[in-house]
Motif scaffolding. Structure first.
Motif, PDB file in Angstrom:
ATOM      1  N   VAL A 264      17.525   1.935  15.171  1.00 54.75           N
ATOM      2  CA  VAL A 264      17.206   2.049  13.746  1.00 54.75           C
ATOM      3  C   VAL A 264      15.687   2.008  13.576  1.00 54.75           C
ATOM      4  CG1 VAL A 264      19.351   0.921  13.033  1.00 54.75           C
ATOM      5  CG2 VAL A 264      17.299  -0.452  13.393  1.00 54.75           C
ATOM      6  N   GLU A 265      15.238   2.160  12.347  1.00 58.36           N
ATOM      7  CA  GLU A 265      13.809   2.033  12.049  1.00 58.36           C
ATOM      8  C   GLU A 265      13.491   0.556  11.809  1.00 58.36           C
ATOM      9  OE1 GLU A 265      11.332   4.625  11.328  1.00 58.36           O
ATOM     10  OE2 GLU A 265      12.771   5.762  12.560  1.00 58.36           O
ATOM     11  N   SER A 266      12.268   0.177  12.070  1.00 56.44           N
ATOM     12  CA  SER A 266      11.852  -1.198  11.809  1.00 56.44           C
ATOM     13  C   SER A 266      11.873  -1.459  10.302  1.00 56.44           C
ATOM     14  CB  SER A 266      10.453  -1.436  12.357  1.00 56.44           C
ATOM     15  OG  SER A 266      10.002  -2.705  11.944  1.00 56.44           O
ATOM     16  N   ALA A 267      12.308  -2.668   9.928  1.00 55.86           N
ATOM     17  CA  ALA A 267      12.384  -3.007   8.512  1.00 55.86           C
ATOM     18  C   ALA A 267      10.990  -3.166   7.910  1.00 55.86           C
ATOM     19  CB  ALA A 267      13.194  -4.287   8.337  1.00 55.86           C
ATOM     20  N   GLU A 268      10.013  -3.473   8.772  1.00 58.43           N
ATOM     21  CA  GLU A 268       8.647  -3.647   8.259  1.00 58.43           C
ATOM     22  C   GLU A 268       7.688  -2.815   9.108  1.00 58.43           C
ATOM     23  OE1 GLU A 268       8.469  -8.031  10.143  1.00 58.43           O
ATOM     24  OE2 GLU A 268      10.223  -7.344   9.041  1.00 58.43           O
ATOM     25  N   PRO A 269       6.516  -2.433   8.547  1.00 59.53           N
ATOM     26  CA  PRO A 269       5.594  -1.625   9.346  1.00 59.53           C
ATOM     27  C   PRO A 269       5.090  -2.413  10.570  1.00 59.53           C
ATOM     28  CG  PRO A 269       4.666  -2.144   7.163  1.00 59.53           C
ATOM     29  CD  PRO A 269       6.030  -2.734   7.196  1.00 59.53           C
ATOM     30  N   LEU A 270       4.885  -1.728  11.704  1.00 55.96           N
ATOM     31  CA  LEU A 270       4.477  -2.428  12.931  1.00 55.96           C
ATOM     32  C   LEU A 270       3.010  -2.151  13.237  1.00 55.96           C
ATOM     33  CD1 LEU A 270       7.583  -1.520  15.142  1.00 55.96           C
ATOM     34  CD2 LEU A 270       7.123  -3.708  14.008  1.00 55.96           C
ATOM     35  N   VAL A 271       2.310  -3.204  13.650  1.00 56.40           N
ATOM     36  CA  VAL A 271       0.925  -3.037  14.085  1.00 56.40           C
ATOM     37  C   VAL A 271       0.973  -2.707  15.581  1.00 56.40           C
ATOM     38  CG1 VAL A 271      -1.337  -4.155  14.233  1.00 56.40           C
ATOM     39  CG2 VAL A 271       0.310  -4.855  12.466  1.00 56.40           C
ATOM     40  N   PRO A 272       0.426  -1.553  15.999  1.00 57.28           N
ATOM     41  CA  PRO A 272       0.535  -1.205  17.414  1.00 57.28           C
ATOM     42  C   PRO A 272      -0.127  -2.264  18.313  1.00 57.28           C
ATOM     43  CG  PRO A 272      -0.427   0.609  16.141  1.00 57.28           C
ATOM     44  CD  PRO A 272      -0.328  -0.551  15.223  1.00 57.28           C
ATOM     45  N   ALA A 273       0.387  -2.391  19.559  1.00 56.01           N
ATOM     46  CA  ALA A 273      -0.178  -3.369  20.492  1.00 56.01           C
ATOM     47  C   ALA A 273      -1.624  -3.007  20.800  1.00 56.01           C
ATOM     48  CB  ALA A 273       0.651  -3.382  21.774  1.00 56.01           C
ATOM     49  N   ARG A 274      -2.476  -4.049  20.947  1.00 51.00           N
ATOM     50  CA  ARG A 274      -3.891  -3.808  21.286  1.00 51.00           C
ATOM     51  C   ARG A 274      -3.992  -3.387  22.754  1.00 51.00           C
ATOM     52  NH1 ARG A 274      -5.717  -9.724  20.203  1.00 51.00           N
ATOM     53  NH2 ARG A 274      -3.531 -10.060  20.686  1.00 51.00           N
ATOM     54  N   PRO A 275      -5.102  -2.763  23.154  1.00 49.43           N
ATOM     55  CA  PRO A 275      -5.272  -2.454  24.577  1.00 49.43           C
ATOM     56  C   PRO A 275      -5.351  -3.746  25.391  1.00 49.43           C
ATOM     57  CG  PRO A 275      -7.039  -1.467  23.241  1.00 49.43           C
ATOM     58  CD  PRO A 275      -6.225  -2.310  22.319  1.00 49.43           C
ATOM     59  N   GLN A 276      -4.904  -3.712  26.651  1.00 47.38           N
ATOM     60  CA  GLN A 276      -4.831  -4.926  27.483  1.00 47.38           C
ATOM     61  C   GLN A 276      -6.159  -5.669  27.538  1.00 47.38           C
ATOM     62  OE1 GLN A 276      -3.166  -3.961  31.335  1.00 47.38           O
ATOM     63  NE2 GLN A 276      -1.141  -4.549  30.613  1.00 47.38           N
ATOM     64  N   ALA A 277      -7.251  -4.917  27.710  1.00 51.43           N
ATOM     65  CA  ALA A 277      -8.555  -5.566  27.889  1.00 51.43           C
ATOM     66  C   ALA A 277      -8.961  -6.359  26.653  1.00 51.43           C
ATOM     67  CB  ALA A 277      -9.609  -4.517  28.204  1.00 51.43           C
ATOM     68  N   GLU A 278      -8.418  -5.988  25.514  1.00 49.55           N
ATOM     69  CA  GLU A 278      -8.763  -6.686  24.286  1.00 49.55           C
ATOM     70  C   GLU A 278      -7.944  -7.972  24.140  1.00 49.55           C
ATOM     71  OE1 GLU A 278      -8.469  -4.981  20.061  1.00 49.55           O
ATOM     72  OE2 GLU A 278      -9.586  -3.472  21.222  1.00 49.55           O
TER      73      GLU A 278
END
Ligand code: HEC
Length: 391
Positions: A264-278
């Motif tokens: 299904v779609e996420s019920a709330e907007p998702l913040v993409p994962a940060r790059p590993q180094a960050e």
């Protein structure tokens, strides 16, 4: 000449008995060691050392088993053929002999597999009951897995019966059982109890139950009553489902296939994962988080190439719909339903699940037993989940 033979026979019998006790004690510790290494960081020197110690004990056990078999075969008093015939002369003897042979192959294949750099060898695996069951049930990936514990416990149960038949020559049966239970406690009680709920369950509850069951079956079969056939069947079915009764771990034939997953779609907007180094800017901050996640890795693999164990692999879990790890067939219906409601593993949902899991998803099967109420630690753990799901 006959007297010498008799003396030699008696002596060898004592040696065999001593080796069997040694086998039993080492086997109990072998089991425990196999539960320790999964909790240590992959590739660390400590884990390597434990892995090698574990292998050495395995090899020692194998040699002990070989010695016991040779002594039993070559002991004076009967021809080798006569002895082999006797080993299969009735149901009780046949069952024990088959188990012995099975154990032998199991250990041989286990060692061959471990020495071949841990690569999977499916053909050998069929003979290697503990590992075979690990694959199909994947309950914990190592010998302390619920079903492996059952298989291993059965093996020690057979050794237990062997010791019992010898002890019975010297003391009354009740005293023999008492001595063996004392031996069991002496061997098992020094083990740290909190290692793993499944391991602890195996050591303290299941193994004694197995001993007594093995003993009961042995005595039953000795009386040559047909009734043992249904009894065996009931026991086998019972033990196949014991992991379900105890831990809600379903056998593979009940597992859902990946095609049945509903996305299904996420019920709330998702913040993409940060790059590993960050996420972890220094090796120290990464090491700190790794240490915290160590506890989780007794039930979850956290490396891309590794399969699922008791819990699903955590690589890629960040921002994924709850209950949808590919190829993991043992989610609770509560977890799957939560995912279908649109719950994705973003930071707020992970925080909620890892601190108030039972309230967040009533009826979920994760029993993590670690305290993440400290928000700093909680965030480090979630950072780590983000890290292994990111590039
Ligand atoms: C005793 C075993 C055990 C421990 C320890 C454990 N888990 Fe779990 N975990 C599970 C099981 C089993 C599930 C599946 C639960 C279900 O389906 O109800 C699960 C599910 C999860 C999920 C959801 C996965 C998905 O695909 O939806 C996350 C996230 C998770 N665990 C994170 C963690 C973290 C982080 C830790 C350490 C703080 C941890 N777990 C410790 C057994 C464990």
């Amino acid at each position: 000449m006959t007297q010498i033979k008799q003396k030699l026979g008696g002596f060898l019998e004592q040696v065999g008995l001593f080796l069997a006790v040694l086998f039993y004690v080492l086997f109990a510790w072998y089991q425990w060691w196999s539960g320790v290494s999964p909790r240590l960081i992959r590739g660390s020197a400590e884990r390597e050392a434990i892995h090698h110690a574990h292998l050495s004990i395995g090899a020692t056990l194998f040699v002990l088993l070989l010695l016991i078999a040779v002594i039993w075969l070559l002991r004076p008093g009967q021809s080798i053929m006569g002895r082999i015939k006797k080993a299969f002369s009735n149901v009780a003897n046949t069952a024990i002999s088959l188990f012995f042979i099975f154990m032998f192959f199991s250990m041989l294949c286990g060692l061959a597999q471990a020495w071949s750099k841990g690569e999977e060898t499916p053909f050998l695996g069929v003979f290697n009951l503990p590992q075979f069951l690990d694959w199909s049930w994947s309950t914990a990936g190592y010998n302390h897995a619920a079903l492996s514990t059952i298989a291993s416990a059965l093996f020690s149960g057979i050794v237990f019966v062997y010791l019992f038949t010898h002890l019975r020559k010297y003391v009354k049966p009740g005293i023999a059982v008492g001595l063996l239970i004392i031996l069991h406690l002496v061997v098992n009680l020094p083990k740290p109890p909190s290692l793993h709920p499944i391991a602890a369950f195996g050591s303290y509850v299941m193994i004694p139950i197995f001993y007594l069951t093995a003993l009961a079956l042995y005595c039953w079969a000795k009386e040559r009553r047909a009734v043992y056939v249904p009894v065996f069947m009931v026991f086998i079915v019972f033990f196949l489902y014991l992991p379900y009764i105890a831990f809600k771990v379903l056998p593979p034939w009940h597992q859902k296939s990946a095609e049945e997953t509903v996305f299904v779609e996420s019920a709330e907007p998702l913040v993409p994962a940060r790059p590993q180094a960050e996420i972890f800017s220094t090796p120290e901050s990464l090491a700190r988080a790794e240490k915290l996640v160590l506890w989780c890795t007794q039930c979850h693999n956290a490396a891309p190439s590794d399969s699922h164990i008791l819990g699903p692999n955590l690589v890629g879990v960040y921002n994924r719909q709850a209950g949808t790890a590919e190829g993991y067939g043992r989610y609770s219906s509560a977890m799957v339903a939560k995912g279908i409601q649109g719950t994705f593993w973003n930071r707020p949902n992970l925080s909620e699940f890892l601190t108030h899991g039972k309230e967040f998803i009533p009826g979920n099967l994760m029993n993590q037993q670690s305290d993440l109420s400290d928000p700093v630690k909680l965030n480090q753990v979630i950072d780590y989940l983000e890290y292994i799901s990111s590039k």
